[in-house]
Design a protein around this motif. Sequence first.
Motif, short mmCIF file in Angstrom:
data_model
loop_
_atom_site.label_atom_id
_atom_site.label_comp_id
_atom_site.label_asym_id
_atom_site.label_seq_id
_atom_site.Cartn_x
_atom_site.Cartn_y
_atom_site.Cartn_z
N ASN A 1 -63.62 -68.74 -21.09
CA ASN A 1 -63.48 -69.85 -21.39
C ASN A 1 -62.70 -70.24 -21.97
N ASN A 2 -63.27 -72.06 -22.68
CA ASN A 2 -61.81 -73.01 -23.40
C ASN A 2 -61.86 -72.41 -24.64
N LYS A 3 -62.32 -72.03 -25.50
CA LYS A 3 -62.01 -71.25 -26.39
C LYS A 3 -60.55 -70.52 -26.46
N GLY A 4 -61.22 -69.09 -25.67
CA GLY A 4 -60.00 -68.33 -25.11
C GLY A 4 -58.92 -68.68 -24.90
N LYS A 5 -58.76 -69.44 -24.22
CA LYS A 5 -57.77 -70.44 -23.66
C LYS A 5 -57.07 -71.28 -24.87
N GLY A 6 -57.50 -71.69 -26.08
CA GLY A 6 -57.03 -72.10 -26.65
C GLY A 6 -56.34 -70.77 -27.41
N ILE A 7 -56.73 -69.89 -27.89
CA ILE A 7 -56.27 -68.90 -28.78
C ILE A 7 -55.03 -68.28 -27.69
N ILE A 8 -55.43 -68.00 -26.52
CA ILE A 8 -53.68 -68.04 -25.91
C ILE A 8 -52.99 -68.74 -25.81
N LEU A 9 -53.43 -69.88 -26.01
CA LEU A 9 -51.99 -70.83 -26.02
C LEU A 9 -51.57 -71.08 -27.95
N GLY A 10 -52.36 -70.73 -28.53
CA GLY A 10 -52.16 -71.45 -29.68
C GLY A 10 -51.36 -69.78 -29.86
N LEU A 11 -51.69 -69.21 -29.83
CA LEU A 11 -50.72 -67.77 -29.96
C LEU A 11 -49.67 -67.67 -29.68
N SER A 12 -49.15 -68.40 -28.55
CA SER A 12 -48.17 -68.63 -27.75
C SER A 12 -47.31 -68.76 -28.49
N SER A 13 -48.25 -70.62 -28.91
CA SER A 13 -46.98 -71.73 -29.16
C SER A 13 -46.72 -70.51 -30.78
N LEU A 14 -47.39 -70.72 -31.60
CA LEU A 14 -47.14 -70.07 -32.63
C LEU A 14 -45.90 -68.76 -33.15
N LEU A 15 -45.73 -67.83 -31.88
CA LEU A 15 -44.96 -66.91 -31.04
C LEU A 15 -43.33 -67.40 -31.02
N TYR A 16 -43.24 -68.62 -30.25
CA TYR A 16 -42.54 -69.62 -30.17
C TYR A 16 -42.28 -69.72 -31.37
N ALA A 17 -42.39 -70.25 -31.75
CA ALA A 17 -42.51 -71.09 -33.70
C ALA A 17 -41.42 -70.35 -34.39
N ILE A 18 -42.16 -69.02 -34.88
CA ILE A 18 -41.97 -68.09 -34.94
C ILE A 18 -40.46 -67.28 -35.37
N LEU A 19 -40.18 -67.79 -33.67
CA LEU A 19 -39.08 -67.19 -33.36
C LEU A 19 -38.22 -67.93 -33.45
N ARG A 20 -38.07 -69.42 -33.02
CA ARG A 20 -37.44 -70.40 -33.17
C ARG A 20 -36.40 -70.17 -34.54
N MET A 21 -37.69 -70.29 -35.53
CA MET A 21 -37.55 -70.32 -36.99
C MET A 21 -36.57 -69.74 -37.61
N SER A 22 -36.67 -67.83 -36.92
CA SER A 22 -36.24 -66.69 -37.59
C SER A 22 -34.38 -66.64 -36.63
#
Length: 55
Positions: free
Chosen positions: A3-24
Amino acid sequence: MKNNKGKGIILGLSSLLYAILRMSDIISNPIYILDIFMVIVLFYSIYLIKFKLTD
């Protein structure tokens, strides 16, 4: 997670992981177009989670 909530969670986690990798500085070569794209993906995931709830 079909469903849309699951897609949102996956997209959000991947973008937050990218942000963490960029900041570190694990991702050291900045690609500003990718940064902008990931911010858009983060906002889209918030939209999916908050406003497109389907059961």
